[in-house]
Design a protein around this motif. Structure first.
Motif, PDB file in Angstrom:
ATOM      1  N   SER A  31      28.229  -0.296  40.586  1.00 46.21           N
ATOM      2  CA  SER A  31      29.399   0.271  39.922  1.00 46.21           C
ATOM      3  C   SER A  31      29.655  -0.442  38.596  1.00 46.21           C
ATOM      4  CB  SER A  31      30.619   0.161  40.833  1.00 46.21           C
ATOM      5  OG  SER A  31      31.757   0.672  40.219  1.00 46.21           O
ATOM      6  N   MET A  32      29.526  -1.764  38.598  1.00 45.53           N
ATOM      7  CA  MET A  32      29.706  -2.524  37.362  1.00 45.53           C
ATOM      8  C   MET A  32      28.602  -2.214  36.359  1.00 45.53           C
ATOM      9  SD  MET A  32      31.181  -6.241  38.621  1.00 45.53           S
ATOM     10  CE  MET A  32      29.719  -6.684  39.551  1.00 45.53           C
ATOM     11  N   ALA A  33      27.377  -2.031  36.838  1.00 43.16           N
ATOM     12  CA  ALA A  33      26.252  -1.754  35.945  1.00 43.16           C
ATOM     13  C   ALA A  33      26.388  -0.393  35.268  1.00 43.16           C
ATOM     14  CB  ALA A  33      24.934  -1.830  36.709  1.00 43.16           C
ATOM     15  N   VAL A  34      26.773   0.629  36.023  1.00 42.84           N
ATOM     16  CA  VAL A  34      26.921   1.946  35.397  1.00 42.84           C
ATOM     17  C   VAL A  34      28.159   1.987  34.507  1.00 42.84           C
ATOM     18  CG1 VAL A  34      25.606   3.194  37.157  1.00 42.84           C
ATOM     19  CG2 VAL A  34      28.064   2.980  37.408  1.00 42.84           C
ATOM     20  N   ALA A  35      29.164   1.148  34.788  1.00 49.11           N
ATOM     21  CA  ALA A  35      30.337   1.074  33.911  1.00 49.11           C
ATOM     22  C   ALA A  35      29.944   0.531  32.540  1.00 49.11           C
ATOM     23  CB  ALA A  35      31.422   0.215  34.539  1.00 49.11           C
ATOM     24  N   ARG A  36      29.013  -0.412  32.504  1.00 51.05           N
ATOM     25  CA  ARG A  36      28.534  -0.926  31.217  1.00 51.05           C
ATOM     26  C   ARG A  36      27.817   0.151  30.422  1.00 51.05           C
ATOM     27  NH1 ARG A  36      27.249  -5.493  34.443  1.00 51.05           N
ATOM     28  NH2 ARG A  36      25.096  -4.797  34.615  1.00 51.05           N
ATOM     29  N   ALA A  37      27.247   1.130  31.121  1.00 47.31           N
ATOM     30  CA  ALA A  37      26.565   2.239  30.449  1.00 47.31           C
ATOM     31  C   ALA A  37      27.539   3.354  30.080  1.00 47.31           C
ATOM     32  CB  ALA A  37      25.458   2.785  31.335  1.00 47.31           C
ATOM     33  N   GLY A  38      28.824   3.173  30.396  1.00 52.91           N
ATOM     34  CA  GLY A  38      29.833   4.155  30.035  1.00 52.91           C
ATOM     35  C   GLY A  38      30.093   5.222  31.085  1.00 52.91           C
ATOM     36  N   ILE A  39      29.594   5.026  32.316  1.00 53.16           N
ATOM     37  CA  ILE A  39      29.801   5.980  33.397  1.00 53.16           C
ATOM     38  C   ILE A  39      30.840   5.389  34.348  1.00 53.16           C
ATOM     39  CG2 ILE A  39      28.706   7.231  35.292  1.00 53.16           C
ATOM     40  CD1 ILE A  39      26.044   6.884  33.751  1.00 53.16           C
ATOM     41  N   ASP A  40      31.912   6.119  34.582  1.00 50.67           N
ATOM     42  CA  ASP A  40      33.009   5.631  35.423  1.00 50.67           C
ATOM     43  C   ASP A  40      32.767   6.046  36.866  1.00 50.67           C
ATOM     44  OD1 ASP A  40      35.423   4.569  36.242  1.00 50.67           O
ATOM     45  OD2 ASP A  40      36.504   6.419  35.816  1.00 50.67           O
ATOM     46  N   PHE A  41      32.307   5.110  37.686  1.00 53.62           N
ATOM     47  CA  PHE A  41      32.055   5.339  39.106  1.00 53.62           C
ATOM     48  C   PHE A  41      32.687   4.202  39.882  1.00 53.62           C
ATOM     49  CE2 PHE A  41      27.994   8.043  39.863  1.00 53.62           C
ATOM     50  CZ  PHE A  41      28.743   9.052  40.403  1.00 53.62           C
ATOM     51  N   ASP A  42      33.723   4.478  40.653  1.00 49.85           N
ATOM     52  CA  ASP A  42      34.304   3.464  41.533  1.00 49.85           C
ATOM     53  C   ASP A  42      33.344   3.184  42.682  1.00 49.85           C
ATOM     54  OD1 ASP A  42      36.617   3.290  40.092  1.00 49.85           O
ATOM     55  OD2 ASP A  42      37.751   4.643  41.389  1.00 49.85           O
ATOM     56  N   THR A  43      33.479   2.018  43.272  1.00 47.54           N
ATOM     57  CA  THR A  43      32.657   1.681  44.431  1.00 47.54           C
ATOM     58  C   THR A  43      32.903   2.668  45.566  1.00 47.54           C
ATOM     59  OG1 THR A  43      32.736  -0.645  43.803  1.00 47.54           O
ATOM     60  CG2 THR A  43      32.070  -0.162  46.047  1.00 47.54           C
ATOM     61  N   SER A  44      34.147   3.079  45.750  1.00 46.31           N
ATOM     62  CA  SER A  44      34.450   4.028  46.827  1.00 46.31           C
ATOM     63  C   SER A  44      33.756   5.366  46.587  1.00 46.31           C
ATOM     64  CB  SER A  44      35.953   4.224  46.958  1.00 46.31           C
ATOM     65  OG  SER A  44      36.488   4.769  45.767  1.00 46.31           O
ATOM     66  N   THR A  45      33.624   5.763  45.334  1.00 50.81           N
ATOM     67  CA  THR A  45      32.906   6.999  45.015  1.00 50.81           C
ATOM     68  C   THR A  45      31.430   6.855  45.358  1.00 50.81           C
ATOM     69  OG1 THR A  45      34.453   7.437  43.213  1.00 50.81           O
ATOM     70  CG2 THR A  45      32.378   8.647  43.186  1.00 50.81           C
ATOM     71  N   LEU A  46      30.854   5.705  45.043  1.00 50.87           N
ATOM     72  CA  LEU A  46      29.442   5.476  45.370  1.00 50.87           C
ATOM     73  C   LEU A  46      29.224   5.487  46.880  1.00 50.87           C
ATOM     74  CD1 LEU A  46      28.467   2.674  42.824  1.00 50.87           C
ATOM     75  CD2 LEU A  46      27.957   5.109  42.711  1.00 50.87           C
ATOM     76  N   VAL A  47      30.136   4.879  47.624  1.00 49.95           N
ATOM     77  CA  VAL A  47      30.028   4.881  49.087  1.00 49.95           C
ATOM     78  C   VAL A  47      30.089   6.304  49.613  1.00 49.95           C
ATOM     79  CG1 VAL A  47      31.183   4.191  51.225  1.00 49.95           C
ATOM     80  CG2 VAL A  47      30.929   2.549  49.374  1.00 49.95           C
ATOM     81  N   GLY A  48      31.030   7.076  49.104  1.00 51.41           N
ATOM     82  CA  GLY A  48      31.168   8.461  49.537  1.00 51.41           C
ATOM     83  C   GLY A  48      29.931   9.285  49.230  1.00 51.41           C
ATOM     84  N   ARG A  49      29.353   9.084  48.061  1.00 51.98           N
ATOM     85  CA  ARG A  49      28.131   9.813  47.691  1.00 51.98           C
ATOM     86  C   ARG A  49      26.964   9.415  48.587  1.00 51.98           C
ATOM     87  NH1 ARG A  49      29.166  14.288  44.746  1.00 51.98           N
ATOM     88  NH2 ARG A  49      30.803  13.782  43.297  1.00 51.98           N
ATOM     89  N   CYS A  50      26.831   8.125  48.866  1.00 48.46           N
ATOM     90  CA  CYS A  50      25.744   7.666  49.742  1.00 48.46           C
ATOM     91  C   CYS A  50      25.892   8.260  51.137  1.00 48.46           C
ATOM     92  CB  CYS A  50      25.716   6.146  49.812  1.00 48.46           C
ATOM     93  SG  CYS A  50      25.110   5.360  48.325  1.00 48.46           S
TER      94      CYS A  50
END
Length: 66
Positions: A31-50
């Protein structure tokens, strides 16, 4: 009324799943890595997608009382 968020690209989801399960990156770090690339993804969103991609349902946060 909240605005609908766009669906993430398949390449991004595959990169997240590869990072999580093949490279053993925790989702909060991704989540922190994609935020540096300008993509807003919360950890909870990543968990839900997985969970959605793997076909699992999220476990209940509270178990019902008998």
């Amino acid at each position: 009324m909240p605005s609908a968020r766009p669906e993430p690209a398949p390449w991004l989801l595959s990169a997240i799943l590869t990072g999580r399960f093949a490279d053993h990156w925790p989702l909060y770090r991704q989540s922190m890595a994609v935020a540096r690339a300008g993509i807003d993804f919360d950890t909870s969103t990543l968990v839900g997608r997985c969970l959605l991609i793997s076909g699992c349902e999220s476990p209940p946060l509270l178990t019902p009382s008998p």
